[in-house]
Design a protein around this motif. Structure first.
Motif, mmCIF file in Angstrom:
data_model
loop_
_atom_site.group_PDB
_atom_site.id
_atom_site.type_symbol
_atom_site.label_atom_id
_atom_site.label_comp_id
_atom_site.label_asym_id
_atom_site.label_seq_id
_atom_site.Cartn_x
_atom_site.Cartn_y
_atom_site.Cartn_z
ATOM 1 N N UNK A 178 0.864 -1.183 0.000
ATOM 2 C CA UNK A 178 0.000 0.000 0.000
ATOM 3 C C UNK A 178 0.904 1.237 0.000
ATOM 4 N N UNK A 179 1.048 1.865 -1.180
ATOM 5 C CA UNK A 179 1.976 2.986 -1.341
ATOM 6 C C UNK A 179 1.209 4.310 -1.320
ATOM 7 N N UNK A 180 1.653 5.222 -0.462
ATOM 8 C CA UNK A 180 1.066 6.562 -0.384
ATOM 9 C C UNK A 180 2.168 7.576 -0.696
ATOM 10 N N UNK A 181 1.902 8.442 -1.677
ATOM 11 C CA UNK A 181 2.909 9.401 -2.129
ATOM 12 C C UNK A 181 2.398 10.822 -1.934
ATOM 13 N N UNK A 182 3.210 11.634 -1.261
ATOM 14 C CA UNK A 182 2.876 13.045 -1.073
ATOM 15 C C UNK A 182 3.993 13.879 -1.701
ATOM 16 N N UNK A 183 3.614 14.720 -2.674
ATOM 17 C CA UNK A 183 4.597 15.522 -3.378
ATOM 18 C C UNK A 183 3.955 16.833 -3.837
ATOM 19 N N UNK A 184 4.758 17.855 -4.100
ATOM 20 C CA UNK A 184 4.207 19.129 -4.573
ATOM 21 C C UNK A 184 3.365 18.929 -5.831
ATOM 22 N N UNK A 185 2.324 19.734 -5.970
ATOM 23 C CA UNK A 185 1.392 19.554 -7.074
ATOM 24 C C UNK A 185 2.077 19.598 -8.433
ATOM 25 N N UNK A 204 9.800 -2.804 -2.433
ATOM 26 C CA UNK A 204 8.850 -3.258 -1.412
ATOM 27 C C UNK A 204 7.803 -4.173 -2.042
ATOM 28 N N UNK A 205 7.610 -5.333 -1.446
ATOM 29 C CA UNK A 205 6.623 -6.288 -1.931
ATOM 30 C C UNK A 205 5.365 -6.278 -1.076
ATOM 31 N N UNK A 206 5.514 -5.920 0.194
ATOM 32 C CA UNK A 206 4.379 -5.819 1.122
ATOM 33 C C UNK A 206 4.619 -4.636 2.042
ATOM 34 N N UNK A 207 3.564 -4.230 2.745
ATOM 35 C CA UNK A 207 3.693 -3.174 3.734
ATOM 36 C C UNK A 207 3.082 -1.868 3.256
ATOM 37 N N UNK A 208 2.828 -0.979 4.209
ATOM 38 C CA UNK A 208 2.394 0.385 3.880
ATOM 39 C C UNK A 208 3.650 1.239 3.756
ATOM 40 N N UNK A 209 3.787 1.900 2.616
ATOM 41 C CA UNK A 209 4.966 2.719 2.344
ATOM 42 C C UNK A 209 4.514 4.160 2.093
ATOM 43 N N UNK A 210 4.994 5.077 2.908
ATOM 44 C CA UNK A 210 4.705 6.500 2.729
ATOM 45 C C UNK A 210 5.936 7.187 2.157
ATOM 46 N N UNK A 211 5.750 7.886 1.044
ATOM 47 C CA UNK A 211 6.841 8.586 0.364
ATOM 48 C C UNK A 211 6.547 10.092 0.394
ATOM 49 N N UNK A 212 7.515 10.854 0.866
ATOM 50 C CA UNK A 212 7.367 12.303 0.952
ATOM 51 C C UNK A 212 8.466 12.966 0.114
#
Length: 293
Positions: free
Chosen positions: A34-41, A58-66
Motif C-alpha cells: 500500500x503505497x502513499x505518495x505526497x509531493x508538490x502539485x 517493497x513487496x508488502x507493507x504500507x509505504x509512505x513517500x514524501x
C-alpha cells in the motif's frame, strides 16, 4: 538469511541547479503493498514513476513517500508587459486630465501599478529534467530504508530461531512423556476399578479393550510428525529469498491446529503446561512474523 522487516525509514537528498530535493520513506507492516505518495502539485505527473520505483524494493507493507524541494525557482518565472493595455491606461489618464483641466503627471511607476500591465507567470517545469534529480534522491532513500529493513530482518531471524528452539524443546519433552502415558492411564483404570468394584473380578479381555481404546485416543504420533514437518518448513522459509511473511503466517496457523489437537488428545496434567508453553511461543512467533515482508 534473506528476510526483511516491513518496518523502516530512509532519507535521500540531491542538490542541483540551486535546488535541494529531499525524499523520505517510512514503511510499516501491512498485509498487502500500500503505497502513499505526497509531493508538490507541480510534480504530480511523476507519481507513477515513483510508485514503480518503490514497488521494485517493497513487496508488502504500507509505504509512505514524501517529496520536498527547496531553492531558487526564478528560472521558471517570466515577466510579460501588456503594452497595448498600458497605452490605453495612458490615454484614459490624459483624457481625464484634459477634461478636468489638470496637469497630466502620469508616471511609469503609476502605469505599472495598474492591473495586468505587468504580468508575472510561472512556467511548467520540465518533469523529465526534474526526474533526474528526484530519481537520485529517491534511490538513496530506498537504499537507506533497505539497509534498515535488512538489519531489522536479521534481528527477527535470530529471535525466531531462538523461539523455534524453545518450541522444539517442548515438543521433545512431550515426545518423551507420551510412551508412558498409556501405562499410567492403565494403572489408573485398574485402581479405580478395584476401588469401585472390590469384590468383583473384572474380565481381563474387557480391560485390554478399554486400554486399546485409550491408547488409540492418546496416540499423537501423527500430530508430532506434522509438527516436525512444519518446523522444518518454517526453517526453510526463513532462508528463502523474496516475500515469505504470508507463508510463515499460514504455517503458524497450521502449528496451532496441531498443538490444539495434541492438547485435546493427551489431556494430561503433566503435559498441560507444556501445551500452554507451545501456544505461548507460537503467539510470540506470530507477532514477529507479522513484521516480515
Amino acid at each position: 538469511m534473506n528476510i526483511k522487516s516491513m518496518t523502516g525509514f530512509g532519507r535521500g537528498e540531491m542538490e542541483r541547479d540551486g535546488r535541494l530535493w529531499t525524499v523520505e520513506i517510512r514503511c510499516v507492516n501491512n498485509r498487502f503493498l500500500d503505497i502513499h505518495i505526497k509531493l508538490p502539485r507541480r510534480y504530480s505527473g511523476l507519481e507513477d514513476r515513483i510508485r514503480k520505483k518503490v514497488s521494485g524494493f517493497h513487496l508488502r507493507g504500507r509505504v509512505d513517500v514524501f517529496l520536498n524541494v527547496q531553492g531558487d525557482f526564478s528560472d521558471l518565472e517570466t515577466i510579460h508587459i501588456n503594452t497595448d493595455l498600458a497605452i490605453r491606461y495612458r490615454k484614459a489618464l490624459a483624457d481625464m486630465a484634459a477634461k478636468l483641466q489638470l496637469e497630466d503627471d502620469t508616471s511609469l511607476a503609476q502605469l505599472a501599478s495598474y492591473p495586468d500591465v505587468i504580468v508575472r507567470e510561472e512556467q511548467a517545469e520540465d518533469l523529465d529534467m526534474a526526474w533526474t534529480s528526484i530519481d537520485l534522491a529517491l534511490q538513496d532513500a530506498l537504499g537507506s530504508c533497505e539497509v534498515m529493513r535488512l538489519e531489522e530482518g536479521r534481528s527477527l531471524f535470530e529471535d525466531l530461531q531462538q523461539r523455534l528452539q524453545l518450541f522444539v524443546g517442548n515438543i521433545e519433552k512431550i515426545e518423551a512423556i507420551v510412551p508412558n502415558l498409556v501405562e499410567k492411564r492403565e494403572q489408573s483404570l485398574r485402581e479405580r476399578l478395584e476401588k469401585l468394584l472390590p469384590q468383583i473380578e473384572v474380565d481381563p479381555l474387557r480391560i485390554h479393550q478399554e486400554i486399546a481404546v485409550m491408547a488409540d485416543k492418546t496416540d499423537v504420533t501423527e500430530e508430532l510428525v506434522r509438527l516436525r514437518s512444519h518446523i522444518s518448513q518454517f526453517e526453510k522459509f526463513l532462508l528463502e529469498k523474496g516475500s515469505v511473511g504470508r507463508k510463515l503466517d499460514f504455517l503458524i496457523q497450521e502449528f496451532l491446529r496441531e498443538v490444539n489437537t495434541l492438547g485435546s488428545k493427551i489431556n494430561d496434567a503433566e503435559t498441560a503446561h507444556l501445551t500452554v508453553d507451545l501456544k505461548s511461543e507460537l503467539e510470540k512467533i506470530r507477532e514477529q512474523v507479522q513484521n516480515i515482508e
